[in-house]
Scaffold this motif. Structure first.
Motif, short mmCIF file in Angstrom:
data_model
loop_
_atom_site.label_atom_id
_atom_site.label_comp_id
_atom_site.label_asym_id
_atom_site.label_seq_id
_atom_site.Cartn_x
_atom_site.Cartn_y
_atom_site.Cartn_z
N ALA A 72 53.07 37.17 19.10
CA ALA A 72 52.49 35.97 19.61
C ALA A 72 53.31 35.24 19.97
CB ALA A 72 51.80 35.63 17.98
N PHE A 81 46.73 35.94 21.18
CA PHE A 81 47.08 35.74 20.24
C PHE A 81 46.32 34.81 19.48
CE2 PHE A 81 49.85 38.82 20.80
CZ PHE A 81 49.29 40.58 20.38
N CYS A 83 45.21 33.44 16.11
CA CYS A 83 44.92 33.31 14.22
C CYS A 83 44.23 32.71 14.03
CB CYS A 83 46.27 32.88 13.44
SG CYS A 83 46.23 34.22 11.86
N LEU A 97 42.40 38.20 12.66
CA LEU A 97 43.66 37.90 13.89
C LEU A 97 43.43 38.59 15.14
CD1 LEU A 97 46.79 37.11 15.63
CD2 LEU A 97 48.13 39.20 14.63
N ASN A 189 45.33 46.93 13.40
CA ASN A 189 46.99 45.93 12.84
C ASN A 189 47.43 47.73 12.42
OD1 ASN A 189 48.65 44.34 12.25
ND2 ASN A 189 47.98 43.74 10.80
#
Length: 214
Positions: A72, A81, A83, A97, A189
């Motif tokens: 990030a 990014f 979140c 995310l 991820n």
């Protein structure tokens, strides 16, 4: 005859355009009672508490918080990014995310992570809708996602994600592991997936030549 076909072609194009707008329009978001969405700069250590105890999953990779913070806070060319924390009654219930990055044909987005322990369909449907809404201001030409969890997969299909091919999951260990006792949760991820697609140009044209190669 040619003129008539031309009119039909125009009508067909208009119909396809209208159908496409209907299919790809933003999904109406619903919020459960007591639910709230909190945008944070980067995921914190508190998300690790969501991976403790009974999660409802048999195979669940733990997030590398330091790695996600590095992503990030990296070079701007690696993308933006976002979140989000999802709370119910003031208690953290899940997190997600997303990433937006420039592509050869325009911005592209990806749901890097969408996770909640002991998930329900309504919970994941809410989370997916909010994560997709977070990237809409960037007008991405596509939004990618991956889900091995059947509950998350159903929520993605409800949000009009198109299902691609299935990929097998390989596990290496000695001795060979037994099959997990429950569903696994694998998203984008994992490994270097949050960096794909890798930017072709790391420096914008405005600063090209201002940085000397090492």
């Amino acid at each position: 005859m040619r003129r008539r076909l031309g009119r039909l072609e125009g009508v067909g194009r208009a119909a396809l355009t209208a159908a496409g707008r209907t299919w790809f329009r933003p999904v109406r978001r619903f919020r459960p009672r007591g639910g709230a969405v909190l945008a944070v700069g980067v995921p914190g250590e508190e998300v690790l508490d969501l991976y403790q105890g009974c999660t409802g999953y048999g195979l669940l990779p733990l997030p590398d918080i330091a790695h996600l913070r590095w992503l990030a806070g990296g070079h701007p060319a690696s993308g933006q990014f976002i979140c989000l924390y999802f709370t119910l009654g003031g208690v953290l219930r899940g997190w997600g995310l997303v990433r937006v990055v420039g592509g050869p044909d325009g911005p592209e987005a990806a749901l890097v992570e969408t996770y909640a322990p002991r998930p329900t369909y309504d919970l994941y449907r809410w989370m997916v809708a909010e994560l997709v809404a977070a990237v809409l201001p960037y007008r991405p030409r596509l939004v990618r996602a991956r889900a091995s969890c059947p509950v998350l997969g159903a929520a993605l299909r409800k949000a009009r994600f198109l299902r691609g091919r299935d990929w097998p999951v390989f596990v290496w260990s000695s001795p060979p592991p037994a099959a997990p006792p429950g569903p696994c949760h694998l998203t984008l991820n994992t490994q270097d997936e949050p960096l794909i697609p890798v930017p072709e140009r790391w420096f914008p044209e405005s600063v090209r030549g201002a940085v000397e190669p090492l």
